[in-house]
Write a protein that holds these residues in place. Structure first.
Motif, short mmCIF file in Angstrom:
data_model
loop_
_atom_site.label_atom_id
_atom_site.label_comp_id
_atom_site.label_asym_id
_atom_site.label_seq_id
_atom_site.Cartn_x
_atom_site.Cartn_y
_atom_site.Cartn_z
N VAL A 8 1.03 72.16 51.36
CA VAL A 8 0.01 71.93 50.62
C VAL A 8 -0.73 70.53 50.73
O VAL A 8 -1.84 70.51 50.90
N PRO A 9 0.29 69.59 50.84
CA PRO A 9 -0.35 68.33 51.33
C PRO A 9 -1.26 68.30 52.66
O PRO A 9 -2.17 67.67 52.72
N VAL A 10 -0.44 69.19 53.56
CA VAL A 10 -1.19 69.17 54.78
C VAL A 10 -2.57 69.83 54.61
O VAL A 10 -3.92 69.20 55.00
N TRP A 54 -1.32 62.17 49.18
CA TRP A 54 -0.15 60.93 49.36
C TRP A 54 0.72 61.15 48.15
O TRP A 54 2.15 60.70 48.17
N LEU A 55 0.28 61.29 46.88
CA LEU A 55 1.08 61.37 45.71
C LEU A 55 2.25 62.56 46.05
O LEU A 55 3.35 62.42 45.52
N LEU A 56 1.61 63.77 46.45
CA LEU A 56 2.34 64.96 46.63
C LEU A 56 3.45 64.67 47.49
O LEU A 56 4.75 65.10 47.36
N ILE A 57 3.32 64.15 48.58
CA ILE A 57 4.33 63.80 49.78
C ILE A 57 5.38 62.75 49.13
O ILE A 57 6.48 63.31 49.31
N LEU A 58 5.05 61.64 48.37
CA LEU A 58 5.63 60.86 47.60
C LEU A 58 6.82 61.72 46.73
O LEU A 58 7.86 61.54 46.49
N ARG A 90 11.78 64.67 45.76
CA ARG A 90 12.67 66.02 45.39
C ARG A 90 13.50 66.35 46.54
O ARG A 90 14.66 66.71 46.54
N THR A 91 13.01 65.86 47.98
CA THR A 91 14.00 66.22 48.95
C THR A 91 15.18 65.20 49.10
O THR A 91 16.39 65.78 49.50
#
Length: 174
Positions: free
Chosen positions: A91-93, A118-122, A127-128
Motif C-alpha cells: 500500500v505505501p509503495v 510516510w504516515l502509513l510507513i510510520l 505495528r511491526t
C-alpha cells in the motif's frame, strides 16, 4: 465519493473494534474487509477523478490492485521481521508510485500522497515493533498503529477532498 470514503473509515474503526474485542474469525473479516474496500474505493476515485479514466477503465485499473498486492506482498513476506505487517507493504509503495506519477500534473496532491505514505510507513513500523518490544514496553506500540493509521486514512480523504475542491467543475455535455 467522499461520503463513501468517510463511511469506509468508520467501518474500519468498527471492524477493528470488533476484532480486538472478540478475536473470532468473523471479526477478523470485519477488520480486514473494510480496509480492502477502502483501498479499492480510494483507488477507483483516484483513477477516475485524478488520472481521468472513464469509470469502466478506472474499475479495471483498480482491480489490478489485487494481483499487484499479492505479488508485492509476497516479496515483503520474505522479510521475516515484518511478520503479518508484510501484507500491508504494497500500500505505501503504491501511494508513493502515484505520488511520483502525479508530481508534475498535481503537485499538491502528490505531496499529500507522499505524506500519507510516510504516515502509513510510520504506522506499520509501530505495528511491526509491537511484539518485539513487548517485554521492554508492556503497553506495546499496537495502539500507535491504530492512531497513526486512522490519522493517515483521514489525511488521505482530506487530500482527495482538497483535490476535488480545487479541480474545475466538469463541463456539462448537453
Amino acid at each position: 465519493m467522499l461520503r463513501l470514503l468517510c463511511g469506509g473509515l468508520a467501518l474500519i474503526g468498527i471492524g477493528s473494534g470488533l476484532f480486538h474485542t472478540v478475536a473470532q474469525s468473523w471479526a477478523a473479516l470485519a477488520d480486514v474487509g473494510p480496509i480492502v474496500l477502502f483501498i479499492l474505493t480510494y483507488l477507483f476515485a483516484i483513477n477516475r477523478d485524478v488520472v481521468g479514466l472513464r469509470p469502466l477503465a478506472a474499475l479495471g485499473a483498480t482491480a489490478l490492485f489485487l494481483p499487484y498486492a499479492a505479488a508485492v506482498g509476497a516479496g515483503f513476506a520474505q522479510i521475516p521481521a515484518l511478520g503479518s505487517s508484510a501484507a500491508y507493504g504494497p500500500v505505501p509503495v503504491l501511494i508513493l508510485l502515484y505520488a511520483a506519477a502525479l508530481r508534475h500534473r498535481a503537485p499538491a496532491l502528490a505531496r499529500g500522497f507522499a505524506i500519507g505514505a510516510w504516515l502509513l510507513i510510520l504506522s506499520l513500523t509501530a505495528r511491526t515493533l509491537d511484539m518485539p518490544l513487548c517485554r521492554a514496553l508492556p503497553v506495546g506500540t499496537h495502539f500507535l498503529w491504530h492512531l497513526l493509521n486512522a490519522a493517515m486514512l483521514g489525511w488521505m480523504i482530506e487530500v482527495y477532498r482538497r483535490f476535488c475542491m480545487a479541480a474545475p467543475a466538469p463541463r456539462n455535455a448537453a
